[in-house]
Design an enzyme around this catalytic site. Structure first.
Site, PDB file in Angstrom:
ATOM      1  N   GLU A  43      -0.265 -81.059  97.482  1.00  0.00           N
ATOM      2  CA  GLU A  43      -0.380 -80.976  96.023  1.00  0.00           C
ATOM      3  C   GLU A  43       0.612 -79.938  95.492  1.00  0.00           C
ATOM      4  O   GLU A  43       0.442 -78.737  95.719  1.00  0.00           O
ATOM      5  CB  GLU A  43      -1.805 -80.592  95.634  1.00  0.00           C
ATOM      6  N   LYS A 134     -12.569 -82.898  91.617  1.00  0.00           N
ATOM      7  CA  LYS A 134     -12.216 -81.586  92.149  1.00  0.00           C
ATOM      8  C   LYS A 134     -13.280 -80.603  91.658  1.00  0.00           C
ATOM      9  O   LYS A 134     -13.332 -80.289  90.470  1.00  0.00           O
ATOM     10  CB  LYS A 134     -10.823 -81.191  91.648  1.00  0.00           C
TER      11      LYS A 134
END
Length: 215
Positions: A43, A134
């Site tokens: 990421e 998340k």
């Protein structure tokens, strides 16, 4: 099928490296060190200057490696998500939920993983087609909070970020998370140029996730 494949790759590895860096070069070196250690989810946060160029470079670098998935993090709006997707991002991560970003990602079949703290936020995200939430910031809850969430929302796929360490990563997985996001604890050695240590940490994280799942 594209979206399903990406989600499967993230879930199979179980660890996403949250890459923050002071330069493009550092970000690429961190990412490479993580991949060498077995972390296949990368990421690239948009706190890095010209993050889209980093994503584009990594997309080229790992074009022949079907196991590696490169995504964008700290994406606050749909415009940034669009830039990231055009650069080659295979998933989008946000610190909070944004409906327009969810719609854009659904349009292009790109997984969207927004940060949520409450059951209400998670329900709202699920209604907009979010596949993995998340759980952020993870250190505000701890691994036991996963069970509390899954009581009313057993169908939710959670990926805690923030507060995940080698000491507790197994507990997050055992309590039902599909993956974890790891940043500071993993990439800290980059500040001294010790990328081999990042690779070693990556190996330890992936090993602990595997052990937790087998247990």
């Amino acid at each position: 099928m594209k979206k399903f494949k990406i989600l499967s790759q993230i879930s199979n590895c179980g660890v996403v490296a949250v890459v923050r860096a002071d330069s493009q070069e550092e970000a690429i070196k961190i990412s490479d060190a993580c991949v060498k250690g077995g972390i296949m989810g990368i990421e690239i946060t948009f706190t890095i200057q010209d993050a889209d160029l980093v994503i584009k470079e990594l997309a080229k670098l790992y074009a022949g490696n079907t196991e590696v998935v490169v995504g964008a993090g700290t994406v606050l709006d749909a415009a940034t998500a669009r830039i990231a997707i055009l650069a080659g991002a295979q998933f989008i991560v946000s610190p909070c939920f944004d409906a327009d970003t969810a719609k854009l990602c659904n349009l292009y079949q790109i997984p969207y993983m927004p940060g949520c703290m409450t059951i209400t936020e998670m329900k709202h995200a699920l209604e907009h087609g979010v596949d993995i939430i998340k759980m952020f910031p993870g250190n505000a809850f701890g691994p036991d909070f996963v069970k509390a969430v899954k009581a009313p929302l057993p169908q939710v796929n959670l990926m805690p970020t923030g507060g995940v360490s080698l000491d507790n990563v197994d507990q997050w997985i055992k309590n039902g998370c599909v993956a974890v996001g790891v940043g500071g604890n993993l990439v800290a050695p980059a500040k001294t140029g010790d990328y081999d240590q990042i690779t070693e940490y990556a190996k330890q994280y992936t090993a602990k996730v595997k052990e937790a799942r087998e247990a």
